[in-house]
Structure formats: structure tokens, C-alpha cells
Design a protein around this motif. Structure first.
Motif, PDB file in Angstrom:
ATOM      1  N   ALA A  11     -49.627  13.553  16.362  1.00 51.14           N
ATOM      2  CA  ALA A  11     -50.754  13.509  15.436  1.00 51.14           C
ATOM      3  C   ALA A  11     -51.223  14.939  15.187  1.00 51.14           C
ATOM      4  O   ALA A  11     -51.322  15.740  16.115  1.00 51.14           O
ATOM      5  N   ALA A  62     -53.220   8.601  16.830  1.00 50.63           N
ATOM      6  CA  ALA A  62     -53.863   9.355  15.751  1.00 50.63           C
ATOM      7  C   ALA A  62     -55.304   8.882  15.537  1.00 50.63           C
ATOM      8  O   ALA A  62     -55.584   7.686  15.506  1.00 50.63           O
ATOM      9  N   VAL A  68     -50.068  11.353  10.955  1.00 49.25           N
ATOM     10  CA  VAL A  68     -48.965  11.122  11.877  1.00 49.25           C
ATOM     11  C   VAL A  68     -47.727  11.867  11.376  1.00 49.25           C
ATOM     12  O   VAL A  68     -47.382  11.794  10.197  1.00 49.25           O
TER      13      VAL A  68
END
Length: 119
Positions: A11, A62, A68
């Protein structure tokens, strides 16, 4: 000889995406110069599908302010991957604080994969 893949899931804060792209562009050049066959960094686009599966968003941990990234590097073989990664890790272009402040390494998932099917 079967090809080998390193895969990554992480993330990245949305406001750091440009810095991540710059870092990943350099990293891709370095990996390919040392022998990787392909280097991809992909940003999530269609991740909220409800098909009864776990989501990449959840797997990457995330947060609302993050995107992502799904990435992979393709090598001719596992032995080549080990040699190439050693050369990349010794390459000073990637040791100048390239990752610091861009994303949290400890939250990144990474692993090496043998090819099962190549179509």
C-alpha cells in the motif's frame, strides 16, 4: 529452464504515488540492466468487486488514503533471480533513501514463485 517470478503487494499513500512511480521507474531500469526479463508496477484500479473473494485492498492492509500496488519481476530462472537480486542490492542507485518516506516496507508482502502455467 523454467522462468521465476518475484511478486509484491503493498500500500502506498495516495499523496506519495508520484514519488513511488519515480522510485519504481529507477528500480525497473536497475533490475532490467542486471538481467530481469520484465518488471511491472501496477496500481489498483478495480479492487472492490464482491465475488466472495478476499480483496487486494484488505490483503495489502490499505487505508482510505492509500492505493494498492501489485508488482512483479520476471527472471529466466530462480538461479538467475538470486544472482540478479544480489547485483541489484549492491547497486548504489537504490540505496540513497529511495524507499524512506514513500511507503512502509514492513507492510509489504513479497515472495518468489515457480511458474506453474505459462500460456
Amino acid at each position: 529452464m523454467e522462468q521465476y517470478v518475484d511478486g509484491f503487494l503493498l500500500a502506498v499513500p495516495k499523496d506519495k504515488l508520484d514519488a513511488y512511480k519515480a522510485m519504481a521507474t529507477l528500480a525497473g531500469q536497475v533490475w532490467k540492466e542486471h538481467g530481469a526479463l520484465d518488471y511491472r508496477e501496477c496500481v489498483g484500479d478495480d479492487l472492490n468487486m464482491d465475488a466472495g473473494c478476499a480483496s487486494f485492498t484488505a490483503a495489502a492492509g490499505a487505508r482510505d488514503d492509500e492505493v494498492v500496488i501489485f508488482a512483479w519481476i520476471l527472471y529466466p530462472s530462480k538461479a538467475d533471480r538470486d544472482r540478479i537480486n544480489a547485483a541489484v542490492m549492491a547497486d548504489q542507485r537504490l540505496h540513497e533513501g529511495a524507499v524512506e518516506g514513500v511507503f512502509e516496507m514492513r507492510r509489504m508482502a513479497w515472495g518468489g514463485f515457480r511458474t506453474l502455467v505459462a500460456a
